[in-house]
Every structure is written in C-alpha cells, then in structure tokens.
Scaffold this active site. Structure first.
Site, mmCIF file in Angstrom:
data_model
loop_
_atom_site.group_PDB
_atom_site.id
_atom_site.type_symbol
_atom_site.label_atom_id
_atom_site.label_comp_id
_atom_site.label_asym_id
_atom_site.label_seq_id
_atom_site.Cartn_x
_atom_site.Cartn_y
_atom_site.Cartn_z
ATOM 1 N N SER A 256 0.840 -1.206 0.000
ATOM 2 C CA SER A 256 0.000 0.000 0.000
ATOM 3 C C SER A 256 0.875 1.257 0.000
ATOM 4 O O SER A 256 1.743 1.408 -0.840
ATOM 5 C CB SER A 256 -0.971 -0.027 1.178
ATOM 6 N N HIS A 257 0.655 2.141 0.974
ATOM 7 C CA HIS A 257 1.365 3.425 1.011
ATOM 8 C C HIS A 257 2.670 3.347 1.790
ATOM 9 O O HIS A 257 3.336 4.367 1.981
ATOM 10 C CB HIS A 257 0.464 4.477 1.662
ATOM 11 N N LYS B 22 -1.311 -9.628 -0.683
ATOM 12 C CA LYS B 22 -2.646 -9.936 -0.162
ATOM 13 C C LYS B 22 -3.386 -10.832 -1.146
ATOM 14 O O LYS B 22 -3.129 -10.808 -2.349
ATOM 15 C CB LYS B 22 -3.431 -8.656 0.121
ATOM 16 N N ASP C 38 -2.252 6.463 -3.465
ATOM 17 C CA ASP C 38 -1.144 5.702 -2.908
ATOM 18 C C ASP C 38 -0.642 4.715 -3.962
ATOM 19 O O ASP C 38 -1.149 4.654 -5.077
ATOM 20 C CB ASP C 38 -1.548 5.009 -1.610
ATOM 21 N N ASP D 242 -0.690 1.468 -4.607
ATOM 22 C CA ASP D 242 -1.525 0.461 -5.262
ATOM 23 C C ASP D 242 -2.889 1.009 -5.660
ATOM 24 O O ASP D 242 -3.755 0.262 -6.118
ATOM 25 C CB ASP D 242 -1.678 -0.779 -4.385
ATOM 26 N N ARG E 80 -6.341 4.015 -2.414
ATOM 27 C CA ARG E 80 -6.681 5.190 -1.616
ATOM 28 C C ARG E 80 -6.655 6.443 -2.489
ATOM 29 O O ARG E 80 -6.070 6.445 -3.568
ATOM 30 C CB ARG E 80 -5.712 5.362 -0.444
ATOM 31 N N GLU F 185 -13.499 3.929 4.387
ATOM 32 C CA GLU F 185 -12.648 3.942 5.571
ATOM 33 C C GLU F 185 -12.077 5.333 5.805
ATOM 34 O O GLU F 185 -11.799 6.065 4.841
ATOM 35 C CB GLU F 185 -11.481 2.969 5.394
ATOM 36 N N SER G 174 -9.238 6.083 6.440
ATOM 37 C CA SER G 174 -7.879 6.174 5.896
ATOM 38 C C SER G 174 -7.881 6.440 4.396
ATOM 39 O O SER G 174 -6.880 6.192 3.716
ATOM 40 C CB SER G 174 -7.106 4.890 6.204
#
Length: 538
Positions: A138-139, A148, A299, A301, A304, A385, A387
């Site tokens: 991710s970030h 994942k 980010d 991937d 976000r 979320e 985030s």
C-alpha cells in the site's frame, strides 16, 4: 542538492534473496493484518522465504476451496514487488495454477484485480471461478513489500481465510519445508501453458462509464490534475483521456516511476510514505492547488485517494461524507434500502449525513474486508474507511469492486464538481454549516506485542472510567454495532465526542482515534484522557 536517506535498491533486493526469517522470532513470521502480509527484506520480514511459503499456502487453500479458474496477479511499483511477483509465479505455475499476468509486466492497481475477478466470475458467469493476488504494501515506505489474497468475491479475504494461509505459511517455514516447495524457474514458468498475459488496463477503463458519469467528466472542461505518486495507476490517466475523449485532458503532474520514491516529501515523522491522505506526503500537489479546479493523488496500489481543491487537501472523512451525500441522492438506480458503510473510527459527520438522507448506517471494524459482502450483494451502496479508501456500486446497483478504488473516488470528485458547479470542499462547508464542525485526529503510539494483544482482548467492563473530557460516557464498545464483529480494541462514546483505540496490524504501535463535536481544545482533552485510559487498561 544531495538527497539523503534514499533507499539502496541493490541492497534491498539482495536482502530479499539472501536473508531469511528466524522461525522462532514472531516479528519475522508471516502475519496477515487488515490487508495482507507486509514487511521489509532488511528486517527479515519480507523475503523470498515468506513469499514462497505464502504462494504455496495460497495454492493449497484455493484447491481446498475448489477454486479451479485463473488466478489474476498484479503488483505495484515498490521495489520488492517484482521479486515477490516472480517468486509467486514460480510456485503457482509449478502447482498447475492457471495464472494471468499484465502484459509487459506493467504495474496493476488493487481495484483492477478486484474488478477483473468479479467480471470473470459473475459477469461472464464462468464455471471455473477465479481469484487473485495483489503484491503491494500500500502506502508504506519504499523499503517495504506486501502481499494480499483476493478470493472469488474479489475483495480482501476474510479473517478465517487469511488465518489459514498465514498459519500454513508459517508451518512451512518452521518445518524447513520451503526447500521442498514445488517450484520452476521464472523463465520456464512464463512459457508454460498455464501462464497467460493480458491487458488489464483497457477492460477496466472502458467499464468506468458504468460507475461514473464519464460524459460529465469528459465534457466539463475543468482543469484536472493527477499526481500518481509514482504508483501503479500511472499509465491509466492517458488511457482514460483517450477512451473518453476528455475535452480538457487530465494532466499527470509527475509521470515518472522512481523505485526509490526519492521525489516524495517526507511524511510527518521524516519517513517516506506514499500516503495520499497526508498533507506532508502530498505537499507537491498541494503547492499546485491553484493551478487546477480539482486535483488528486493516490497511494502506490491506488486503493486510496487524496482530493485537492483550491482550498487545499481534503480530510478523508470530509470527502467521504460529501461523496455519500452526493451518491445516494444522484444514483436513482440504487435500492432505497442500500446502506451506508463506514468503519467505526470514521467521523460522526457521516452518521449525520446518513440520517439526513434517510439511509441506514452500517458501522464495522477497521478493514475493508467488512464491506465485501455488502458491496457484493448490493445491500451496501457505499463502503468507506477513514484512511481514504472507499468503493461504491455501479449506476445500475451492480457490484463494481469489493476492494477500495482510488480511481473512481478521484473521478467522482470531478463528476461532483462538473454536475453541481461546486467542488467537494464547498460541499463539505455546506455540511458543516448544517451539522456543525467535527474535530477529528489520530495519534499513533509505540506498543509492544504484549500490549497490543492486551488491547485486542479488552472487554467493556475492563474500563472503569465513567466520564470522558468531563462528559458522561454513554457507550463502551468492543464490537462493531453494524455487524457485531470484534473491533480488536475499544471505542468510548459521549454525547460530545468519542475515542477508539486499536493495535496496528502491521507495526508495533497502538492507534488512537478521537473526535470532538465541540472544539479543538475539547478534542485535545479527549485525546489526553484516551491515552491515559488505554495505558491504565493495557
């Protein structure tokens, strides 16, 4: 000017292949948090040993679950992602898994993998169901790697599934079984009949019109800027411009991939993170805010989003609230019963908006996996979320993705601005004029594995306090109201604010979220007492 603390890529990649975890050291084992396993090769927590074991565990898991269709694999632009991709392919190809990879090994955003799994399984109605792997931390900093697993529903795997994969991978490592894993060389694997290549990009881009009003986006004439932050969606914007003939093409302000990410401004703690919700990490795009009517960053991937208007970078909670109000009042194809999904650490402004538009609120623990079923069956119109991750249904109420999609959240900001004549920040101001200002913050504090475990096992009765910041405590929760699932921590509520504390799934820290409906000073008092309360019970 000399750039300091630039990641040493040769060392990072060498460590991936030459270092290995100590099976007796818990910090070096396979650990699936809220979004997969993450670690760093130098810290013995993301090495070839981990990925070979995880790939083998996934191969066994999908076989046990009767998944016989293709496995779609994508990777982001972190330096460790390509070595991990190669390791996965070597094991899965040898295990006779049908693998599909992106042509030319271009980076693949997380939501694109989710989308293609769902398209294969439920739109094409294939008898042989597909699943997937996304290789990304991710970030996280440039030194990190992550992986994942996405089951046939296209979103993050359930805790039950990831626990099985995690435990099996650790069993392989501890028993010395990594050397016995079935494996072929990468060069041989990509020539096998069960390994295929396809273009992931065009099908995803062409389908965007199902979820976003792309006519409005194409014809609005707004000046739109995108900063991919060197991430996996970097090639998508030119294709979107081309396919939809965008009248005023979206400008990619930084079209370069740099595996050191040395172009990134340091985050609040001096570390490099591609965190599009951080004003520190997004400093370069924020400087350009007056050059564009709407701009956004993502980010690495692309699950976000960070929305920048001429007023500045929006707080993720603020944009979620705006998006929810807009979508549920501008998607006539959605069911009147479709719920608003939020994590219990998201702003209570969302609660106010949901009530105002007459929608049921479903409050779940942290982790996008809790939105998968609702988005999949259409009972949830939106899941988001705090985030800065969210996804929502197609215009006809069918499922789009069951994982976070930063691209559609970016394009939604353009749609909102184009169709209402007001950018999302102006819409947020309307919400605060109506409901008041909500003061929100998150603080991370160091915590040992034992302290994290204690926090995760708290019960409401463990908390003896009856007031918070001078107000009577009206609720103590260790389970989410929306689905009764454990939150892995504690949430405390009063009529004037709340706090929630939970252990990080990937780092040795405790996350404390807090919100005041009164003032910044009141928020600080809640934060202070929250830290004291958490310390007393942990």
């Amino acid at each position: 000017m000399e750039k300091k603390n630039v990641v040493n890529l040769p060392s990072l990649i060498s460590d991936y292949y030459t270092l290995a975890p100590d099976p007796e050291n818990k910090t070096q084992g396979v650990a699936f948090g809220t979004s997969g396993h993450r670690g760093s090769s130098k810290l013995h927590s993301f090495n070839e040993t981990h990925i070979l074991a995880i790939a083998q565990a996934v191969a066994e898991h999908r076989k046990a679950e009767g998944v016989t269709g293709p496995m779609y694999i994508g990777a982001d632009t972190h330096a460790l992602s390509e070595p991990a991709l190669r390791s996965c392919v070597e094991v899965l190809a040898a295990n006779d898994v049908e693998i599909v990879l992106q042509e030319d090994f271009k980076p693949v955003p997380t939501p694109v993998v989710s989308r293609i799994i769902l398209e294969h399984n439920f739109e094409k109605k294939s008898d042989k169901k597909a699943d997937g792997i996304v290789i990304t931390p991710s970030h996280n900093p440039p030194t990190d790697g992550g992986i994942k697993y996405d089951p046939i529903t296209g979103g993050p795997a359930s805790a039950e599934a990831t626990t099985k994969i995690q435990n099996r991978a650790n069993e392989i490592i501890k028993s010395g079984g990594v050397d016995k894993i079935k494996r072929v060389t990468f060069e041989k694997a990509i020539k096998q009949d069960n390994v295929h290549f396809m273009d992931y990009m065009m099908p995803y881009v062409k389908a965007l019109a199902r979820v976003i009003d792309m006519d409005a986006v194409a014809n609005c004439g707004l000046k739109v800027g995108s900063d991919p932050l060197g991430g996996s969606g970097i090639f998508y914007w030119d294709l979107i411009n081309e396919v939809y003939k965008i009248k005023n093409p979206i400008t990619v302000v930084n079209p370069n991939i740099d595996y050191t990410f040395s172009f990134m401004p340091p985050d609040h703690d001096g570390k490099i993170r591609m965190d599009c919700s951080s004003p520190f990490a997004m400093a370069n795009l924020i400087k350009m805010k007056d050059d564009y009517d709407i701009a956004f960053g993502n980010d690495t991937d692309y699950d976000r989003h960070g929305i920048v208007t001429p007023q500045g970078l929006m707080n993720p909670n603020h944009y979620l609230a705006v998006a929810i109000r807009y979508l549920f009042t501008n998607r006539p194809g959605w069911s009147k019963d479709a719920m608003v999904g939020k994590t219990l650490v998201s702003s209570s402004l969302i609660d106010k908006v949901a009530a105002d538009i007459g929608r049921k609120l479903c409050e779940v623990p942290v982790g996008f996996k809790w939105f998968v079923d609702g988005l999949f069956d259409g009972s949830m119109g939106f899941g988001g979320e705090e985030s800065a991750g969210a996804s929502f249904l197609c215009k006809d109420a069918s499922v789009w993705t069951t994982d976070k999609d930063g691209i559609i959240m970016d394009l939604l900001a353009v749609e909102i601005t184009a169709k209402t004549g007001k950018n999302p920040a102006v819409h947020h101001k309307e919400l605060t004029d109506k409901f008041g200002t909500f003061y929100y913050a998150r603080k991370d504090t160091p915590a040992t594995p034992d302290q994290k475990a204690a926090l995760g096992k708290l019960a409401p009765e463990n908390l003896k306090a009856d007031t918070l910041a001078g107000d009577k405590i009206t609720g103590k929760f260790t389970k989410a109201p929306g689905n009764g699932a454990s939150i892995g921590g504690l949430k405390v509520v009063t009529d004037k604010g709340w706090f929630a504390a939970r252990p990080s799934g990937t780092e040795d820290m405790c996350k404390v979220y807090a919100e005041s409906f009164v003032s910044e000073d009141h928020l600080k008092q809640i934060q202070k007492e929250a830290q004291e309360i958490v310390a007393s019970v942990v």
